[in-house]
Design a protein around this motif. Structure first.
Motif, mmCIF file in Angstrom:
data_model
loop_
_atom_site.group_PDB
_atom_site.id
_atom_site.type_symbol
_atom_site.label_atom_id
_atom_site.label_comp_id
_atom_site.label_asym_id
_atom_site.label_seq_id
_atom_site.Cartn_x
_atom_site.Cartn_y
_atom_site.Cartn_z
ATOM 1 N N UNK A 44 0.997 -1.177 0.011
ATOM 2 C CA UNK A 44 -0.189 -0.063 -0.014
ATOM 3 C C UNK A 44 0.799 1.255 0.100
ATOM 4 N N UNK A 45 2.084 1.088 0.809
ATOM 5 C CA UNK A 45 2.924 2.401 0.630
ATOM 6 C C UNK A 45 3.477 2.414 -0.599
ATOM 7 N N UNK A 46 3.932 1.201 -1.349
ATOM 8 C CA UNK A 46 4.422 1.418 -2.836
ATOM 9 C C UNK A 46 3.417 2.185 -3.637
ATOM 10 N N UNK A 57 4.715 -5.502 -5.975
ATOM 11 C CA UNK A 57 4.973 -5.206 -7.513
ATOM 12 C C UNK A 57 3.926 -4.853 -8.231
ATOM 13 N N UNK A 58 2.783 -5.156 -8.060
ATOM 14 C CA UNK A 58 1.727 -4.914 -8.978
ATOM 15 C C UNK A 58 1.188 -3.218 -8.652
ATOM 16 N N UNK A 59 1.206 -2.963 -7.523
ATOM 17 C CA UNK A 59 0.420 -1.664 -7.234
ATOM 18 C C UNK A 59 1.126 -0.544 -7.631
ATOM 19 N N UNK A 60 2.357 -0.464 -7.819
ATOM 20 C CA UNK A 60 3.134 0.822 -8.453
ATOM 21 C C UNK A 60 2.689 0.821 -9.868
ATOM 22 N N UNK A 61 2.655 0.136 -10.802
ATOM 23 C CA UNK A 61 2.446 0.285 -12.039
ATOM 24 C C UNK A 61 0.848 0.640 -12.149
ATOM 25 N N UNK A 62 0.031 -0.089 -11.212
ATOM 26 C CA UNK A 62 -1.465 0.060 -11.325
ATOM 27 C C UNK A 62 -1.935 1.564 -11.151
ATOM 28 N N UNK A 63 -1.456 2.056 -9.908
ATOM 29 C CA UNK A 63 -1.695 3.303 -9.362
ATOM 30 C C UNK A 63 -0.816 4.603 -10.300
ATOM 31 N N UNK A 64 0.141 4.284 -10.668
ATOM 32 C CA UNK A 64 0.950 5.192 -11.606
ATOM 33 C C UNK A 64 0.209 5.410 -13.022
ATOM 34 N N UNK A 65 -0.346 4.280 -13.464
ATOM 35 C CA UNK A 65 -1.063 4.246 -14.692
ATOM 36 C C UNK A 65 -2.499 4.852 -14.522
#
Lengths: 557, 557
Positions: A158-160, A212-220
């Motif tokens: 969640x932090x990432x 590893x999934x959250x950063x790309x998900x939330x950045x996109x």
């Protein structure tokens, strides 16, 4: 619509959190938005049992998530802890997902950067409210032990995610949305609008689906793109819960929930490749094997491709002023989650003449024996061992472990550990194999899992040369040096810059080379072949959007 | 060394300029560091004649610049104004240039972001001191008329270069170089070091060697990369002067001058392709044809490729409250530098029923006649015409012009214009050809040069649909709408977002759609096929470097 909370209102609700996250990402001191301790003192008496019940209630039935165009169902997961899962998911039709994502795009664009960040923060907050449930889902798909699943799979993930939201919000608001321009008699008003690059695809991995999934998900998402989440068939549930929450928040805010969809498949269906090369998919985030990562980089030509693959994480041991600390720290790094971390050290380089320590000189054999003893001490108690090691995620890892353990030069043999709570769990201690610098055929291959090599080199200078050469060629996600000599540390820093990898120095306490902290440590880097970007730097978000201007004259003031 | 000015000292010297540039790039109001008027009032009595003499002194001899590994010489330029140039340059050996660039890299990395920005600012300042000489060099290679060469090729190019320096300095200093991290008892010190991606290659174009070359050059330099500058064989001199100044400043600061080198070649040698696909070349900046730009994107796989190619710049005419202003403005946009700008309008879309104006209704034929008359008025005086049109850069442009002019539907014929000062100059007025929306075979091809199409559509809604469809498919660098109807303007803004192009609205005064202002207007965008980034956004700089961390424990305070 009545009862709805608009994206703008969600931004106001979470503004303090978002502002704090942005300032933390800039300052890079320790900060966390989501408490990492699952203790009752932090989360209350009821949180843990409620999370357990929620997880158990999901088992043995179809998971409740709408997937546009889905036909039939798939149930593909197997718990490394040996329990029956039996959760099924709608089976995705890739073309239907892309069409749904495209249809959802204009409304998502119009929500604007702050509105999208408000939605993202609400999603993270609701996922946090379900963090015990999420931790069980992570544990029983990845094999992470519960506390680690709670932390790495829950609060740290969640932090990432929040870090990515912060970076994406900063990046998309750096240019002012409205400006005036005056040059002599000429006066103009200019508008800047953020538009996403296109449909995003997040391809999850089997070991760290959320982290590893959250950063790309939330950045996109925050940069204006709809996202199709394609979990690994072995670790669907954590991302299915994530997609469920995303869609719930989107719908409640009056937006098209197809901004986020789930792409579940049978193993071998290969829809990741189908989706990644679709002309409308313009962003791909992938964590996993170098083989498929390299394939994506070569073939998903219409997209920006962010990959985190595998590498040769390296430790250069020269000398130490805290030998016991070194051994304890390194033993833990090799054992944590059975070496199934992309950051676990594989190649431990030690000079042929041995090392100087505060406990006296140690030759290579002695160091190997001491490290082996430190592993035995750490993992001697089965309960504690199980909590550190977690379970072996799949047969591929088990096979590599068995192969390494049955070869020559084994310094520390791998043994099976039993788990009281889960008798069906597959738990093994790590194997350490002794090699020579000449055995590069072996140690320049990544052996993902609890297998590490103690490699004898001619000298520390040789160790650094091997480090630079192997990491430049094959990549790495982490590196560690132990030395009491400032000149060696300086040379190691320079070598790490040449190799293109982040460096930890003299870790002998409670910080481990395999761990990176959101808002402070960059994770991965495009500077070596193991990845194409860092979590989370400008490059990781800047490729996901464009800023388009319009300009018009106004009366000169 | 004695007499040397270190990079750090140069940063201090130029700090005010750099700080101002960073704040201008953030605020995006009008700002320029380099006065655009070549008048004596600004530059003094002596600047113009001295620049003239300096330029003349370069002609007919080898250009004085060191090129590592060069063998022999090439002289490849021809002035569109008909004068003899006869400047020769060392002929580059691509492999020697790459080797020299690699050797120069460590020292350049160690100079750090601020040191490199100091060097860059000093280079820009010295180029500015030679701006009249540079303007002549631009005029006699590109065919830009002198004042335009002074502005677009001189001061505006320097502004775009400084903008890139500012963005690169911001981008590389956003993460603090040194931070502390404290979590309970654990305390660490962390260091962040910027490392360049690798050798940069700037491939110059024949029409705007400096304006389009400087952003990539300075962005790569400040982010820590050596740069090989590969000019178009037809426009070497402006970039040779640039490289000469770069090397002079580097050497005087005690750095390896091979941080910047010149790659001159015979036409057809193809060293751009050789360099762009070399494993050590990791950044490519290219301005020019879609054909080679697309080739680079497909083949320079080891590099980040920033391209600015060609497209279908579009004007949607719906209605206007200032018909004379519209005609005057549009006629100038079509005529400036003979349409040899990547931003010159090509496709002018007008509804079949005509347009409403403050001078009454105009049907399509009337609008075509009025535009033609506006061109004649603008270009009626040969001296003024020559100053606006400049000269035709090469036979390719001339051939396309002749072909269009000899076809059917010519609304405004092209005529030859003579230049008092340069009797050998090749100067032509633009041709405007009438087409129908059905003639898409013609107008979906870019016809680079002074050729535009007046295209009849069914309605403004149809114009917007054609606009979106053609620009999404073929790209564009500029777009313009004229309407008095707020709903049409709103629809045009939305269409521009869908098409992925920057939009100008109702330009009837002294701002032209072909011009973008550094520090305020983004030029180009990766949102359509004509380019892969904007000058200058985060994406344009973030791909050129990595930030690598090292971390170590410190005593907890």
């Amino acid at each position: 619509m009545e009862g709805m909370t608009s994206p703008a209102e969600l931004y106001q609700t979470h503004r303090e959190l978002l502002d704090r996250a942005i300032s933390a990402a800039a300052a890079r001191d320790y900060w966390s938005a989501f408490p990492e301790s699952p203790s009752k003192k932090v989360y209350g008496e009821e949180a843990a049992p409620a999370g357990d019940r929620a997880f158990t209630a999901l088992l043995g039935k179809p998971f409740p998530v709408d997937v546009p165009g889905a036909v039939g169902a798939v149930a593909t997961e197997r718990s490394p802890y040996g329990i029956e899962l039996g959760v099924s998911y709608p089976k995705a039709d890739p073309l239907a997902l892309v069409a749904a994502a495209r249809a959802a795009t204009p409304g998502w664009r119009d929500a604007g950067p702050t509105g999208r960040a408000g939605i993202a923060a609400e999603i993270l907050t609701r996922l946090h409210a379900r963090v015990f449930e999420l931790a069980h889902a992570v544990q029983h798909t990845t094999g992470q032990a519960f506390v680690m699943a709670f932390q790495a799979g829950g609060t740290h993930a969640l932090d990432r995610g929040l870090e990515a939201v912060a970076c994406a919000l900063s990046g998309t608001t750096r240019l002012p949305a409205r400006t005036s321009w005056t040059k002599g008699d000429l006066a103009m008003e200019k508008t800047a609008t953020v538009v996403g690059r296109g449909v995003g695809l997040v391809i999850g991995c089997t070991t760290f689906p959320t982290w590893n999934g959250f950063p790309g998900l939330f950045a996109s998402l925050v940069t204006g793109n709809p996202v199709i989440v394609k979990p690994h068939p072995g670790a669907v549930l954590p991302l299915a819960i994530t997609v469920q929450v995303c869609r719930e928040v989107l719908a409640e805010a009056g937006l098209n929930p197809d901004v986020v969809t789930l792409a579940a498949e049978e193993p071998g269906d290969g829809i990741a490749a189908t989706l990644a090369t679709h002309p409308d998919v313009r962003i791909v985030d992938f964590t996993g094997s170098s083989e498929f990562g390299d394939w994506l980089e070569a073939n998903a030509r219409q997209a920006v491709v962010y990959t985190e693959k595998s590498g040769l994480n390296t430790v250069v041991v020269d000398s130490t002023g805290d030998y016991r600390g070194l051994l304890r720290n390194l033993a833990f790094s090799l054992s944590l989650y059975s070496g199934q971390m992309c950051t676990t050290p594989q190649n431990i380089l030690v000079p042929r003449d041995g090392i100087e320590t505060d406990a006296g000189h140690r030759d290579v054999a002695e160091f190997g024996a001491d490290l082996s003893a430190a592993l035995d001490k750490l993992l001697g108690d089965p309960r504690r061992a199980a909590g550190t090691l977690g379970a072996i995620v799949n047969d591929g890892v088990l096979g590599r472990l068995d192969e390494a353990a049955s070869g020559s030069g084994v310094l520390h043999p791998s043994t099976a550990v039993s788990d009281e709570q889960f008798p069906g769990a597959t738990i093994r201690t790590p194997v350490v194999v002794r090699l020579d610098a000449a055995d590069e055929k072996t140690y320049t291959q990544e052996c993902f899992g609890p297998v590490s090599y103690l490699i004898t080199t001619d000298s520390t200078a040789h160790s650094l040369a091997v480090f630079v050469e192997t990491v430049r060629a094959h990549g790495a996600l982490s590196a560690l040096v132990h030395s009491t000599d400032p000149a060696v540390l300086e040379a190691a820093r320079s070598a790490a810059l040449d190799a293109g990898v982040h460096l930890s120095e003299n870790l002998t306490g409670g910080v481990f080379v395999n761990q990176t902290a959101a808002f402070s440590d960059l994770h991965g880097t495009g500077a070596n072949p193991a990845a194409t970007a860092s979590l989370t730097d400008d490059w990781f978000v800047a490729g996901r959007f464009f800023t388009l201007q319009s300009r018009r004259h106004v009366a000169s003031s």
